[in-house]
Write an enzyme that holds these catalytic residues in place. Structure first.
Site, PDB file in Angstrom:
ATOM      1  N   GLY A  12      -5.577  11.269  -0.417  1.00  0.00           N
ATOM      2  CA  GLY A  12      -6.011  11.355  -1.808  1.00  0.00           C
ATOM      3  C   GLY A  12      -4.894  11.331  -2.828  1.00  0.00           C
ATOM      4  N   SER A  13      -3.739  10.746  -2.479  1.00  0.00           N
ATOM      5  CA  SER A  13      -2.676  10.689  -3.497  1.00  0.00           C
ATOM      6  C   SER A  13      -3.035   9.695  -4.598  1.00  0.00           C
ATOM      7  CB  SER A  13      -1.316  10.387  -2.866  1.00  0.00           C
ATOM      8  OG  SER A  13      -1.258   9.075  -2.374  1.00  0.00           O
ATOM      9  N   ASN A 107     -11.295  -1.630  -5.361  1.00  0.00           N
ATOM     10  CA  ASN A 107     -10.556  -1.091  -4.212  1.00  0.00           C
ATOM     11  C   ASN A 107      -9.070  -1.325  -4.450  1.00  0.00           C
ATOM     12  OD1 ASN A 107     -10.194  -0.032  -1.496  1.00  0.00           O
ATOM     13  ND2 ASN A 107      -9.718  -2.131  -0.885  1.00  0.00           N
ATOM     14  N   HIS A 109      -5.515  -1.949  -2.402  1.00  0.00           N
ATOM     15  CA  HIS A 109      -5.021  -2.337  -1.077  1.00  0.00           C
ATOM     16  C   HIS A 109      -3.496  -2.461  -1.132  1.00  0.00           C
ATOM     17  CE1 HIS A 109      -5.339  -4.088   2.919  1.00  0.00           C
ATOM     18  NE2 HIS A 109      -4.401  -4.932   2.549  1.00  0.00           N
ATOM     19  N   GLU A 179       1.671   2.172  -6.178  1.00  0.00           N
ATOM     20  CA  GLU A 179       0.218   2.271  -6.357  1.00  0.00           C
ATOM     21  C   GLU A 179      -0.142   3.307  -7.425  1.00  0.00           C
ATOM     22  OE1 GLU A 179      -2.345   2.744  -2.923  1.00  0.00           O
ATOM     23  OE2 GLU A 179      -0.893   1.705  -1.669  1.00  0.00           O
TER      24      GLU A 179
END
Ligand code: GRF
Length: 193
Positions: A12-13, A107, A109, A179
């Site tokens: 969950g980062s 999403n 990725h 990210e």
């Protein structure tokens, strides 16, 4: 202000980055609910610490697929979900959820799709494949979600350099760090209008 539902299976980062981006006002949204297929996930723990409703729904809690779909749909509706973000979610969404939220499911990725995506391409497998292929550059992709793994329309990408001495672990850490910044930037622009 948008309501974002986040689905996450593990650490969950990325979820944390979204929660922080909402808290600082960078993203014009709030995380309205977190759903995980993993009862022991750190993602659920992070949500609970932030007083965000957090639910474990899986084949264990709802063995009958129709009931699982119903509880997920009802939860998304109850929290007035506008957007769904899959942040390290290891299950497919039901056809019903895909249809109801069509165009509003994203999403993230950890590679430059369409390369290094699809079934089995998760976690360190992705980065090991990038290194094995001799890629000099990898990155992060945010894309719309459809019924196939990692195959929806690409919304945004950013590049990350692969270093000569990278291991899967060192590359994974560098990509994940990117990210956290990129996800917030992209959600900022999605939630701006
Ligand atoms: C990220 O690398 C994301 O790209 C992938 O799953 C990972 C989730 O990491 N889909 P975390 O659980 O948010 O730390």
């Amino acid at each position: 202000m948008y309501n974002i539902a986040v689905f996450a299976s593990h650490g969950g980062s990325d979820l944390q980055a979204i929660m922080d981006g909402c808290a600082t006002g960078q993203i014009n949204a709030r995380v309205c609910v977190v759903i995980s297929n993993n009862s022991g996930s750190m993602a659920l723990e992070r949500a609970r610490r932030a007083d965000i409703p957090a639910w474990h729904f899986s084949a264990k809690t709802h063995p009958e697929p129709g009931m699982l779909d119903k509880v997920v749909m009802d939860t998304l509706t109850a929290h007035q979900t506008d957007i769904i973000v899959l942040a390290g979610y290891m299950r497919k969404l039901s056809a019903n959820v895909l249809q109801q939220y069509n165009g509003r499911i994203y999403n993230i990725h950890p590679a430059l799709l369409p390369k290094f995506g699809g079934q089995g391409m998760y976690g360190l497998h992705v980065h090991a494949a990038v290194i094995a292929a001799g890629e000099k550059v990898t990155g992060v992709t945010i894309h719309h979600v459809n019924s196939k793994y990692d195959a929806g329309d690409i919304v945004a990408q950013t590049e990350v350099v692969v270093l000569a001495d990278d291991t899967s672990e060192s590359l994974a850490a560098r990509v994940l760090k990117r990210e956290h910044v990129f996800l917030v930037e992209v959600l900022q622009s999605i939630c701006a209008g």
